[in-house]
Write an enzyme that holds these catalytic residues in place. Structure first.
Site, PDB file in Angstrom:
ATOM      1  N   SER A  59       0.794  -1.230   0.000  1.00  0.00           N
ATOM      2  CA  SER A  59       0.000   0.000   0.000  1.00  0.00           C
ATOM      3  C   SER A  59       0.825   1.278   0.000  1.00  0.00           C
ATOM      4  O   SER A  59       0.246   2.374  -0.074  1.00  0.00           O
ATOM      5  CB  SER A  59      -0.955   0.010   1.192  1.00  0.00           C
ATOM      6  OG  SER A  59      -2.016  -0.888   0.970  1.00  0.00           O
ATOM      7  N   VAL A  60       2.136   1.177   0.046  1.00  0.00           N
ATOM      8  CA  VAL A  60       2.959   2.361  -0.204  1.00  0.00           C
ATOM      9  C   VAL A  60       2.805   2.790  -1.663  1.00  0.00           C
ATOM     10  O   VAL A  60       3.173   3.895  -2.048  1.00  0.00           O
ATOM     11  CB  VAL A  60       4.429   2.101   0.170  1.00  0.00           C
ATOM     12  CG1 VAL A  60       5.294   3.337  -0.041  1.00  0.00           C
ATOM     13  CG2 VAL A  60       4.533   1.664   1.636  1.00  0.00           C
TER      14      VAL A  60
END
Length: 378
Positions: A59-60
């Site tokens: 999710s970065v």
């Protein structure tokens, strides 16, 4: 150059076998104040963690997609309030009563579209039945095929009324493709990577890339076997990043070095140039989804692309009030303090400790304490 408290926090996590290794980079006002690669990228071969180690970002990936989206909004190619079926004509998921509400770009950015994750739904849900991909697994699907499956799920809430962490950023990925007329990897490369010279960031890597081995807590290597969570299971596939045929997940599919993540977040912290205007960045910082809508899934308020700390939650994360932050399911955390233009990037190869354990707060708390007291090692 290092912050002594941060060094101690990282070393303690490694010596306590809470994480296998980490790269932690911190800057203030665009100047580096901490640069540390510690522990092992791979335990079996005893390969040390290096600054150039590549991580599966999970999710970065999302803040990159948020910035790409807002760039297209600034260019007039998208707008925040129009229904997304203006660009994705076939994407019209229904509510349980059969009605078809409009979903806006802002609904996607703020996770208020009524969508969910397969991993967040109980076993046997429509997400399971349709075999929706969360972007972490290895499948034979294309982005469009997965989008079609998401469109056939039932919306969990009327868009705009409830925060629910979801596949919204994968829908944004499809939206970016539709608007730009190219693939998501090419669009992100043109809009973000080239202007910022992010040389490692991408949605697949070559077989010779030095990618950190992924571990779960207990330093157990992650395989393709589903890992139970509080709701269902998480379907990881560490080999996915080596397969260039996998669909590009705007919510979880990128890889890159900590240095590239830092450079990207610094562009935001320093006002957005050359991708966004400072006005847009300021608007992205603003909390838009209040805690009364967030419910129990998130302690903070949520903005366009990230969470925002409040007086109540800032101490939990070791961050100043009004900092923005998020994490990544392979064991990562990052934060920006807009007031001091401080960026903290802490990428590990161990989950969930590196994302949701004590480690992120330990690092952040030490960083801002060291900076406040002037503690700095040459």
């Amino acid at each position: 150059m290092t912050l002594p408290g941060v060094t101690r926090a990282v070393d303690a996590a490694i010596s306590g076998r809470r994480i296998a290794g980490a790269v932690v980079l911190i800057s203030r006002d665009g100047h580096p104040v901490h640069d540390q690669a510690a522990g092992l990228a791979d335990l079996a071969s005893e390969t040390p963690m290096r600054r150039g180690t590549v991580f599966r970002l999970a999710s970065v990936t999302k803040p990159v997609i948020a910035v790409t989206t807002m760039h297209l909004v600034e260019a007039g190619d998208l707008d925040l309030t129009s229904p997304i079926h203006r660009w994705l004509g076939d994407f019209r998921p229904r509510l349980a009563d059969g009605s078809v509400p409009d979903i806006t770009v802002d609904n996607l950015l703020t996770h208020t579209a009524g969508l969910s994750y397969r991993m967040s739904e109980p076993p046997g849900s429509d997400y399971d039945r349709l075999e929706v991909s969360d972007g972490l697994d290895r499948t034979d699907l294309t982005l469009q095929q997965n989008l079609d499956r998401i469109a056939r799920t039932t919306l969990r809430a009327v868009p705009g009324t409830e925060f629910r962490y979801s596949l919204a950023y994968d829908v944004l990925g499809a939206l970016i493709e539709s608007v730009t007329g190219t693939t998501l990897p090419k669009a992100v490369d043109q809009i973000v990577c080239r202007p910022l010279q992010l040389h490692s960031f991408g949605f697949s890597v070559g077989e010779l890339a030095q990618v950190a081995t992924a571990y779960s807590d207990g330093l157990i290597p992650i395989t393709d076997e589903p890992i139970p969570n509080d709701f269902n299971v998480v379907r990881f596939s560490p080999e996915r990043i080596f397969d260039h045929t996998q669909w590009p997940s705007g919510g979880a599919g990128a890889a890159g070095t900590a240095g590239d993540v830092l450079r990207f977040l610094e562009s935001v912290a320093l006002g957005g140039d050359p991708i966004l205007t400072s006005r847009t960045v300021t608007e992205m910082y603003a909390a838009r989804i209040g805690r009364q809508l967030v419910g129990t899934t998130l302690h903070d308020s949520f903005a366009r692309g990230w969470a925002v700390t409040s007086p109540d939650t800032a101490p939990l994360y070791g961050l100043p009030i009004d900092s923005v932050h998020w994490g990544g399911a392979y064991g990562h955390s990052w934060a920006i303090d807009p007031a001091t233009r401080t960026v903290v990037v802490a990428l590990t190869n161990t989950t969930p400790e590196g994302m949701a354990g004590a480690f992120p707060a330990d690092v952040a708390r030490a960083a801002f304490t060291d900076l406040a007291t002037g503690a700095l090692d040459a």
